[in-house]
Motif scaffolding. Sequence first.
Motif, PDB file in Angstrom:
ATOM      1  N   LEU A   1       8.671   7.628  -1.213  1.00 35.88           N
ATOM      2  CA  LEU A   1       8.010   6.496  -0.908  1.00 35.88           C
ATOM      3  C   LEU A   1       7.938   5.686   0.664  1.00 35.88           C
ATOM      4  N   GLU A   2       9.224   6.172   1.057  1.00 38.94           N
ATOM      5  CA  GLU A   2       9.332   5.780   1.988  1.00 38.94           C
ATOM      6  C   GLU A   2       8.479   6.243   3.635  1.00 38.94           C
ATOM      7  N   LYS A   3       8.461   7.257   2.883  1.00 44.96           N
ATOM      8  CA  LYS A   3       6.924   8.015   3.910  1.00 44.96           C
ATOM      9  C   LYS A   3       6.064   7.369   3.355  1.00 44.96           C
ATOM     10  N   GLY A   4       5.913   6.937   2.531  1.00 41.96           N
ATOM     11  CA  GLY A   4       4.049   6.268   2.098  1.00 41.96           C
ATOM     12  C   GLY A   4       4.091   5.523   3.157  1.00 41.96           C
ATOM     13  N   LYS A   5       5.342   4.569   2.699  1.00 45.26           N
ATOM     14  CA  LYS A   5       5.583   3.099   3.259  1.00 45.26           C
ATOM     15  C   LYS A   5       4.570   2.995   5.482  1.00 45.26           C
ATOM     16  N   GLU A   6       5.613   4.456   6.033  1.00 45.90           N
ATOM     17  CA  GLU A   6       5.753   5.031   6.973  1.00 45.90           C
ATOM     18  C   GLU A   6       4.267   5.367   7.477  1.00 45.90           C
ATOM     19  N   ILE A   7       3.636   5.020   6.644  1.00 44.26           N
ATOM     20  CA  ILE A   7       1.713   6.162   6.813  1.00 44.26           C
ATOM     21  C   ILE A   7       1.082   4.522   6.581  1.00 44.26           C
ATOM     22  N   ASN A   8       1.494   3.824   5.390  1.00 44.94           N
ATOM     23  CA  ASN A   8       0.885   2.877   5.625  1.00 44.94           C
ATOM     24  C   ASN A   8       0.821   1.671   6.854  1.00 44.94           C
ATOM     25  N   GLY A   9       1.646   2.036   7.859  1.00 41.90           N
ATOM     26  CA  GLY A   9       1.956   1.708   9.336  1.00 41.90           C
ATOM     27  C   GLY A   9       0.676   1.473   9.628  1.00 41.90           C
ATOM     28  N   THR A  10      -0.344   2.725   9.542  1.00 46.58           N
ATOM     29  CA  THR A  10      -1.419   3.148  10.128  1.00 46.58           C
ATOM     30  C   THR A  10      -2.852   2.135   9.204  1.00 46.58           C
ATOM     31  N   CYS A  11      -2.957   2.225   8.416  1.00 50.93           N
ATOM     32  CA  CYS A  11      -3.847   1.502   7.163  1.00 50.93           C
ATOM     33  C   CYS A  11      -4.058  -0.186   7.422  1.00 50.93           C
ATOM     34  N   ALA A  12      -2.471  -0.615   7.693  1.00 46.91           N
ATOM     35  CA  ALA A  12      -2.746  -2.055   7.526  1.00 46.91           C
ATOM     36  C   ALA A  12      -3.177  -2.371   8.507  1.00 46.91           C
ATOM     37  N   ALA A  13      -3.277  -2.179   9.745  1.00 42.57           N
ATOM     38  CA  ALA A  13      -4.309  -2.712  10.325  1.00 42.57           C
ATOM     39  C   ALA A  13      -5.922  -3.066  10.198  1.00 42.57           C
ATOM     40  N   CYS A  14      -6.008  -2.147   9.345  1.00 45.59           N
ATOM     41  CA  CYS A  14      -6.777  -2.646   8.784  1.00 45.59           C
ATOM     42  C   CYS A  14      -6.831  -3.639   6.803  1.00 45.59           C
ATOM     43  N   HIS A  15      -6.389  -2.795   5.960  1.00 48.40           N
ATOM     44  CA  HIS A  15      -5.672  -3.059   4.813  1.00 48.40           C
ATOM     45  C   HIS A  15      -5.151  -4.305   5.091  1.00 48.40           C
ATOM     46  N   SER A  16      -4.186  -4.559   5.861  1.00 50.13           N
ATOM     47  CA  SER A  16      -3.018  -5.948   5.594  1.00 50.13           C
ATOM     48  C   SER A  16      -2.074  -4.857   5.673  1.00 50.13           C
ATOM     49  N   ASP A  17      -1.052  -5.455   5.457  1.00 51.42           N
ATOM     50  CA  ASP A  17       0.640  -4.962   5.272  1.00 51.42           C
ATOM     51  C   ASP A  17       1.105  -4.184   3.833  1.00 51.42           C
ATOM     52  N   ASN A  18       0.654  -5.535   2.726  1.00 52.97           N
ATOM     53  CA  ASN A  18       0.675  -5.238   2.227  1.00 52.97           C
ATOM     54  C   ASN A  18      -0.625  -4.387   1.084  1.00 52.97           C
ATOM     55  N   GLY A  19      -1.442  -4.340   1.401  1.00 48.88           N
ATOM     56  CA  GLY A  19      -3.075  -3.900   1.080  1.00 48.88           C
ATOM     57  C   GLY A  19      -3.375  -5.275   0.369  1.00 48.88           C
ATOM     58  N   GLN A  20      -3.422  -6.061   0.643  1.00 49.38           N
ATOM     59  CA  GLN A  20      -4.863  -6.572   1.020  1.00 49.38           C
ATOM     60  C   GLN A  20      -6.063  -6.574   0.934  1.00 49.38           C
ATOM     61  N   GLY A  21      -5.786  -5.966   1.921  1.00 49.02           N
ATOM     62  CA  GLY A  21      -7.435  -6.454   2.151  1.00 49.02           C
ATOM     63  C   GLY A  21      -7.557  -6.924   3.579  1.00 49.02           C
ATOM     64  N   GLY A  22      -8.985  -7.152   3.862  1.00 45.01           N
ATOM     65  CA  GLY A  22      -9.359  -8.122   4.882  1.00 45.01           C
ATOM     66  C   GLY A  22     -10.569  -9.077   5.095  1.00 45.01           C
ATOM     67  N   LYS A  23     -10.908  -9.701   5.625  1.00 42.64           N
ATOM     68  CA  LYS A  23     -12.588  -9.195   6.059  1.00 42.64           C
ATOM     69  C   LYS A  23     -13.347 -10.528   4.642  1.00 42.64           C
ATOM     70  N   LYS A  24     -12.435 -10.722   4.100  1.00 39.01           N
ATOM     71  CA  LYS A  24     -13.320 -11.265   2.755  1.00 39.01           C
ATOM     72  C   LYS A  24     -13.395 -10.043   2.187  1.00 39.01           C
ATOM     73  N   GLY A  25     -13.312  -8.678   2.594  1.00 39.11           N
ATOM     74  CA  GLY A  25     -14.289  -7.953   1.401  1.00 39.11           C
ATOM     75  C   GLY A  25     -14.261  -7.066   2.411  1.00 39.11           C
ATOM     76  N   GLU A  26     -14.751  -7.169   3.414  1.00 43.46           N
ATOM     77  CA  GLU A  26     -14.936  -6.286   3.966  1.00 43.46           C
ATOM     78  C   GLU A  26     -14.313  -4.277   4.226  1.00 43.46           C
ATOM     79  N   TYR A  27     -12.957  -4.486   3.931  1.00 45.00           N
ATOM     80  CA  TYR A  27     -11.448  -3.790   3.465  1.00 45.00           C
ATOM     81  C   TYR A  27     -11.220  -4.651   3.229  1.00 45.00           C
ATOM     82  N   PRO A  28     -11.339  -3.482   1.953  1.00 50.44           N
ATOM     83  CA  PRO A  28     -11.164  -3.535  -0.196  1.00 50.44           C
ATOM     84  C   PRO A  28      -9.325  -4.394  -0.076  1.00 50.44           C
ATOM     85  N   ARG A  29      -8.857  -4.646  -0.812  1.00 51.65           N
ATOM     86  CA  ARG A  29      -7.635  -4.730  -1.328  1.00 51.65           C
ATOM     87  C   ARG A  29      -7.206  -2.748  -1.682  1.00 51.65           C
ATOM     88  N   ILE A  30      -6.401  -2.624  -1.478  1.00 54.40           N
ATOM     89  CA  ILE A  30      -5.653  -1.481  -1.672  1.00 54.40           C
ATOM     90  C   ILE A  30      -3.978  -1.138  -3.063  1.00 54.40           C
TER      91      ILE A  30
END
Length: 208
Positions: free
Chosen positions: A13-42
Amino acid sequence: MCALVSASVAVDLEKGKEINGTCAACHSDNGQGGKKGEYPRIAGQQVKYLENQLKSFRARTRVNIPMFPYTQEREMSDADVKDIAAYLNGIELDTQMPTYTGKEDALTKLLMAEKVMIIPRAEGDLEAGGKIYQKQCASCHAKSGRGRGMFPMLVGQYTNYLKRQVDLYRAGDRAHDEEAVGGVLNTLDEKQIQDVLAYLTSIQDPKE
Ligand code: HEC
Ligand code: HEC
């Protein structure tokens, strides 16, 4: 949290958290997504479904131009896919604003509020949508809309993201389920789809 444990054969899970750093740019830190759904919640999505999607982005069987570079073999191995899927599945987003006890400091309050995700109610006939959903979708996506295994959670997801996927399936650009491309979605008209999407926004809070 138990989903994590059951899927945790050698999951890091630590590795998962680290990888999430690259996803956060679009999907946000907590995986909520953004831009009103252009980037989905994950966040909170089913592990198996997440793994399948990441692998199909990598293989280009599901086309996703923004994400393609992040899923290339060298950047994302099968082990990484497992780690990031387990990490994202474990992020629990709340469907109600927290009730503060008054003892939290500002940072704690902020962190609590950041984990709230409420999808605005969509317009539509909830009763009609509920009937269609429970009869034609629940067998795979679960009565609660929370999915299971390879079947994705649909509640708590941006309505316009879901609509975009429905359109892709209906056009044959994404495969909905293996037996029938488009399948059940092609049997519904626009109003019925809208009613189902409205219904999904009405059942997102399990406490209601
Ligand atoms: C440059 C922006 C960007 C980055 C970075 C990014 N994504 Fe995405 N992601 C998207 C977009 C856009 C979509 C929606 C594609 C569509 O509409 O079909 C998406 C879709 C997804 C989906 C499908 C969700 C669903 O419900 O079907 C998953 C899973 C996902 N991303 C995971 C990740 C992970 C994990 C990372 C980090 C390794 C990541 N993404 C990094 C832009 C991004
Ligand atoms: C036979 C099982 C089955 C039934 C019934 C079913 N689905 Fe699905 N659905 C799936 C599978 C499997 C996927 C994931 C496909 C993939 O891996 O790309 C999916 C994905 C989706 C997605 C994309 C979610 C995302 O995050 O990208 C939407 C939207 C969706 N289904 C809506 C519906 C609706 C609405 C109904 C009822 C009218 C329905 N489905 C009925 C199996 C089913």
